[in-house]
Design a protein around this motif. Structure first.
Motif, short mmCIF file in Angstrom:
data_model
loop_
_atom_site.label_atom_id
_atom_site.label_comp_id
_atom_site.label_asym_id
_atom_site.label_seq_id
_atom_site.Cartn_x
_atom_site.Cartn_y
_atom_site.Cartn_z
N LEU A 210 103.51 80.11 -21.15
CA LEU A 210 103.61 80.91 -20.00
C LEU A 210 104.27 82.29 -20.23
CD1 LEU A 210 102.94 79.03 -16.89
CD2 LEU A 210 101.07 80.38 -18.11
N GLY A 211 105.41 82.01 -20.95
CA GLY A 211 106.54 83.16 -21.16
C GLY A 211 105.98 84.28 -21.63
N PRO A 212 105.53 84.21 -22.98
CA PRO A 212 104.70 85.43 -23.41
C PRO A 212 103.81 85.98 -22.63
CG PRO A 212 105.14 83.74 -25.13
CD PRO A 212 105.31 83.10 -23.88
N ALA A 213 102.95 85.13 -22.02
CA ALA A 213 101.76 85.79 -21.39
C ALA A 213 102.28 86.58 -19.85
CB ALA A 213 100.80 84.48 -20.78
N CYS A 214 103.41 85.96 -19.30
CA CYS A 214 103.90 86.61 -18.13
C CYS A 214 104.40 87.90 -18.53
CB CYS A 214 104.93 85.71 -17.48
SG CYS A 214 104.23 84.07 -16.59
N ARG A 215 105.18 88.01 -19.74
CA ARG A 215 105.49 89.32 -20.16
C ARG A 215 104.70 90.27 -20.41
NH1 ARG A 215 109.42 85.56 -22.64
NH2 ARG A 215 108.19 85.42 -24.50
N ARG A 216 103.58 90.00 -20.63
CA ARG A 216 102.33 90.78 -20.95
C ARG A 216 101.97 91.51 -19.62
NH1 ARG A 216 101.23 87.56 -25.35
NH2 ARG A 216 99.66 86.51 -24.31
N LEU A 217 102.17 90.94 -18.38
CA LEU A 217 101.62 91.16 -17.21
C LEU A 217 102.09 92.72 -16.66
CD1 LEU A 217 101.81 87.84 -15.21
CD2 LEU A 217 99.81 89.15 -16.02
N LYS A 218 101.36 93.17 -15.86
CA LYS A 218 101.96 94.53 -15.16
C LYS A 218 103.18 94.30 -14.26
CE LYS A 218 97.52 96.80 -15.23
NZ LYS A 218 96.55 97.35 -14.35
N ARG A 255 93.39 86.49 -9.26
CA ARG A 255 93.15 87.33 -10.67
C ARG A 255 94.31 87.32 -11.53
NH1 ARG A 255 96.24 91.57 -12.37
NH2 ARG A 255 96.42 92.46 -10.33
N ILE A 256 95.56 87.17 -11.12
CA ILE A 256 96.61 87.09 -12.14
C ILE A 256 96.61 85.60 -12.80
CG2 ILE A 256 99.30 86.67 -12.14
CD1 ILE A 256 99.56 88.64 -9.82
N PHE A 257 96.28 84.48 -12.02
CA PHE A 257 96.23 83.31 -12.68
C PHE A 257 94.97 83.20 -13.82
CE2 PHE A 257 97.21 81.46 -8.57
CZ PHE A 257 98.78 81.54 -8.53
N THR A 258 93.81 84.02 -13.33
CA THR A 258 92.95 84.26 -14.16
C THR A 258 93.39 84.87 -15.67
OG1 THR A 258 91.13 84.27 -12.67
CG2 THR A 258 90.55 85.30 -14.80
N ASP A 259 94.15 85.81 -15.36
CA ASP A 259 94.66 86.35 -16.69
C ASP A 259 95.51 85.55 -17.51
OD1 ASP A 259 93.22 88.77 -15.84
OD2 ASP A 259 95.15 89.85 -15.00
N LEU A 260 96.30 85.05 -16.68
CA LEU A 260 97.19 83.89 -17.43
C LEU A 260 96.46 82.89 -18.29
CD1 LEU A 260 100.28 83.68 -14.66
CD2 LEU A 260 100.13 84.80 -17.25
#
Length: 273
Positions: A210-218, A255-260
């Motif tokens: 999840l670390g890299p995925a979270c860093r790509r969030l707005k 929506r954030i969960f879906t993106d992750l």
């Protein structure tokens, strides 16, 4: 005759001593009668055939003794296979039931070992080749006067050396070691020597994914996640902080969960928050 009508397996002493020729003749006689009678009487005659040939099933099961499976369980597997063979036997194709039944019983015993005798199950190709490897290892050992090398076994079986090595290495998978078994070097039980799982270890994989995925969030999405999961705020508290409604916060989180999930390659949707 259904599986439910399988006769109870009698104790060895009740089956009597019958020669192979007598068993074959009596079996053929019963099967011939079964073809010309009513269904109810036919079931009774087929049960007699099964009981008459149970010693054969037990003899076949005995070939696999001392391989990690209870003798009673192996006999049950063999007798069930015998029952199925009797039910499906067609006398028009021959008068010897055992010519048809013996391969069926042996096949069922082998399938039982493939599915039940491994504490950790290796690939099927290794399950099938391992008996050949063990037999070749014993035979070559007697011929050479020493343990054969994997290369020599592979040459004997005409198969790749890597496959032989894999088959040899999976020999211990059929029996799991007890955690109470003392270790020779220390005398302590094996369970006492296992490492302790550190707090948070089970979550390390999730954090790494999840670390890299979270860093790509707005930035706003990362802020919402931080307030919800690190600061343990409620959705209403987050809504008050952002100046939106609680319903909007719930939708933002979904929506954030879906993106992750998409970012880490998980398509299934689970509710959270």
């Amino acid at each position: 005759m259904s599986t439910a009508s399988i006769p109870t397996i009698p104790h060895r002493s009740t089956t009597g001593q019958v020669s192979s020729a007598e068993r074959k003749a009596r079996t053929a006689e019963l099967l011939a009668k079964a073809r010309e009678c009513s269904p109810g009487e036919r079931d009774h005659l087929l049960q007699e055939v099964i009981v008459l040939n149970i010693p054969v099933a037990r003899t076949l099961a005995a070939r696999y003794r001392n391989r990690g499976q209870a003798a009673d369980e192996l006999e049950q597997v063999a007798c069930l296979a015998l029952t199925r063979a009797v039910q499906s036997f067609d006398p028009e194709r021959g008068d010897d039931l055992l010519v048809f039944a013996v391969p069926s019983i042996l096949g069922e015993l082998k399938r039982h070992f493939r599915s039940a005798s491994w504490a950790v199950r290796p690939p099927r190709r290794l399950q099938e080749i391992r008996p050949r490897v063990v037999a070749a290892e014993e035979e070559l050992g007697q011929q050479l006067g020493r343990p054969p090398t994997p290369e020599e076994i592979a040459e004997e079986l005409d198969c790749p050396v890597a496959e032989v090595e894999e088959a040899l290495s999976c020999g211990d998978l059929a029996h799991a070691a007890s955690l109470d078994e003392p270790v020779a070097a220390t005398g302590s039980p094996l369970g006492d020597l296992l490492p302790t799982v550190e707090e948070g270890f089970e979550h390390s994989e999730a954090v790494a994914m999840l670390g890299p995925a979270c860093r790509r969030l707005k930035p706003r999405d990362r802020r919402i996640l931080r307030m919800r999961f690190y600061e343990q705020r409620t959705q209403q508290e987050i809504a008050d902080e952002l100046g939106v409604t609680q319903v909007q916060v719930s939708r933002l989180l979904q929506r954030i969960f879906t993106d992750l999930r998409r970012a880490v390659g998980v398509d299934s949707v689970t509710s959270a928050a």
